[in-house]
Write an enzyme that holds these catalytic residues in place. Structure first.
Site, PDB file in Angstrom:
ATOM      1  N   HIS A 127       8.666  -3.127  -7.542  1.00  0.00           N
ATOM      2  CA  HIS A 127       8.250  -3.084  -8.153  1.00  0.00           C
ATOM      3  C   HIS A 127       9.509  -2.849  -9.242  1.00  0.00           C
ATOM      4  O   HIS A 127       7.980  -1.595 -10.303  1.00  0.00           O
ATOM      5  CB  HIS A 127       6.833  -2.469  -8.434  1.00  0.00           C
ATOM      6  CG  HIS A 127       5.718  -2.975  -7.753  1.00  0.00           C
ATOM      7  ND1 HIS A 127       5.215  -3.649  -7.928  1.00  0.00           N
ATOM      8  CD2 HIS A 127       5.383  -2.347  -5.840  1.00  0.00           C
ATOM      9  CE1 HIS A 127       3.651  -3.887  -6.709  1.00  0.00           C
ATOM     10  NE2 HIS A 127       3.969  -3.200  -5.458  1.00  0.00           N
ATOM     11  N   GLY A 171       0.723  -0.731   0.139  1.00  0.00           N
ATOM     12  CA  GLY A 171       0.255  -0.239   0.170  1.00  0.00           C
ATOM     13  C   GLY A 171       1.089   0.970  -0.184  1.00  0.00           C
ATOM     14  O   GLY A 171       1.550   1.556  -0.465  1.00  0.00           O
ATOM     15  N   GLU A 224       8.504  -7.356 -10.000  1.00  0.00           N
ATOM     16  CA  GLU A 224       7.450  -8.045  -9.632  1.00  0.00           C
ATOM     17  C   GLU A 224       7.427  -9.766 -10.571  1.00  0.00           C
ATOM     18  O   GLU A 224       7.664  -9.660 -11.540  1.00  0.00           O
ATOM     19  CB  GLU A 224       6.244  -7.762 -10.835  1.00  0.00           C
ATOM     20  CG  GLU A 224       6.028  -5.984 -10.542  1.00  0.00           C
ATOM     21  CD  GLU A 224       5.019  -5.439 -11.226  1.00  0.00           C
ATOM     22  OE1 GLU A 224       4.310  -5.872 -11.982  1.00  0.00           O
ATOM     23  OE2 GLU A 224       4.555  -4.090 -11.035  1.00  0.00           O
ATOM     24  N   SER A 269       5.649  -5.867  -1.336  1.00  0.00           N
ATOM     25  CA  SER A 269       5.984  -4.070  -1.405  1.00  0.00           C
ATOM     26  C   SER A 269       6.279  -3.388  -0.720  1.00  0.00           C
ATOM     27  O   SER A 269       7.136  -3.042   0.315  1.00  0.00           O
ATOM     28  CB  SER A 269       4.066  -3.875  -2.375  1.00  0.00           C
ATOM     29  OG  SER A 269       4.140  -2.554  -3.009  1.00  0.00           O
ATOM     30  N   ALA A 270       5.008  -2.387   0.354  1.00  0.00           N
ATOM     31  CA  ALA A 270       5.327  -1.270   1.163  1.00  0.00           C
ATOM     32  C   ALA A 270       6.163  -1.906   2.180  1.00  0.00           C
ATOM     33  O   ALA A 270       6.770  -1.509   2.987  1.00  0.00           O
ATOM     34  CB  ALA A 270       4.200  -0.718   1.290  1.00  0.00           C
TER      35      ALA A 270
END
Lengths: 239, 239
Positions: free
Chosen positions: B162, B93, B197, B125-126
């Protein structure tokens, strides 16, 4: 709502594809400046280039058109240099670095002061982010930690420069620009104007005019984004 | 160099194109967790979704495989809940929001403490950005202002999740990912690992292993970026 003394040129990008530095917007710049002396603030250092190198790029772009350019980094008294400037240009690069440097050198207040009195201010990319309320809608990486995210706050909204429409053919799963701005609006109320490359805002006489051949995209919390045609922005967009 | 107690799964993206949430990496997750109880930290709120909604997404993805999921936001004593967790997952997020929330709730130290003792930590991700030294190489917008950019610092480098190669056909003039990371290296010395990814790092027994079918891109200040094949990372990459 907009200070009628403000004279701003808020440019999405300094360079469009296939064209030189500021080339596509040169006529507008010359028309806007109404002076032959420009104070350049090179602190955003795109690609990490030096202040000297960056200033030289601008000299090369504008001096053939009789605009003399000086870099603020060479000034011994930057506050006084800003007070005396005929016009100011803050170039693009990294917005976090730019804002941190301005706060560290104690330049935020004096820039606000002279622009409020009518010194023409031109910003491109990171320099355009600064004209909004905060840098919360920059596209840049947080490579340094500024003391806050509050920007110069000339405009009652935020700018997203280099606004990019979602690529419908992409297989990449990182957030689109629109998703990021929607996330911003979960925690912030101000409108965000996504300025596409080749667009700019010209602010004069209390009016904000969208210029260039493209529409801009306006995001407000809780409502669908809207396309905005060039021309004077209705206050309803941002109030 | 790497604490041999660390058990980390550092995932570039929760979702790859054409596949469901965590679907492509489910076998790896089940193999990694070695427990049937997972504490989920949903504070990054992708697209601004609620903590409940986000936790439900994870339950839907993992409960059919006998992993029971609880969301930390429902805990009355989050510090104690983290101390007792069998395994922790911090989902993706907005990285700024995630880090700010962890600092505000006083959870940074306790997460570092339990992970140093061997609690398995999974991030996507985050949540992967947080495993590095700072969040200085996040792709996210600074929608809120965290008290600092220091992350959980399990790994002696930064992560760029990413990771995206430059699009050679693009006419967009915004900075490429590589340009942004180069700007980071004008002010920061740590290596940055760009995880594409579909890639992830698995950390166990003091080793960092790159997994998935793609290479990763390693950036260090002053030298050309390098492609890194899957397998155990040589320490020379990040020391």
């Amino acid at each position: 709502m907009i200070n009628p003394n403000f004279r701003l040129l808020v440019i999405s990008t300094s360079t469009i594809y296939g064209s030189g530095y500021l080339e596509y917007i040169r006529e507008e710049i010359l028309d806007f400046l109404q002076t032959d002396e420009l104070l350049f603030i090179p602190f955003a250092r795109p690609s990490g280039i030096s202040h000297d190198e960056y200033t030289l790029n601008l000299k090369t772009a504008l001096e053939p058109f009789d605009i003399s350019v000086s870099g603020l980094h060479t000034s011994k008294d930057p506050v006084e240099t800003i007070r005396k400037a005929k016009a100011i240009f803050i170039g693009g690069g990294n917005t976090f670095l730019l804002l941190k440097t301005l706060y560290e050198l104690g330049l935020v207040e004096v820039i606000k002061e002279v622009v409020a009195k009518g010194t023409p201010y031109m910003g491109s990319s990171a320099g355009s982010n600064l004209t909004g309320l905060t840098i919360g809608t920059t596209n840049d990486m947080p490579i340094v930690y500024p003391p806050c995210f509050e920007a110069l706050q000339f405009l009652p909204f935020n700018i997203n420069p280099h606004y990019l429409d979602p690529d419908l053919l992409s297989t990449h799963k990182g957030e689109t620009r629109e998703t990021r701005i929607n996330e911003f609006h979960k925690f912030n109320n101000q409108a965000v104007i996504g300025l596409r490359e080749g667009s700019w805002l010209r602010v004069e006489n209390g009016n904000i005019e969208l210029k260039g051949s493209l529409s801009a995209r306006v995001f407000r919390p809780g409502v669908s984004p809207k396309e905005l045609d060039s021309g004077i922005l209705p206050e309803s967009i941002y109030l």
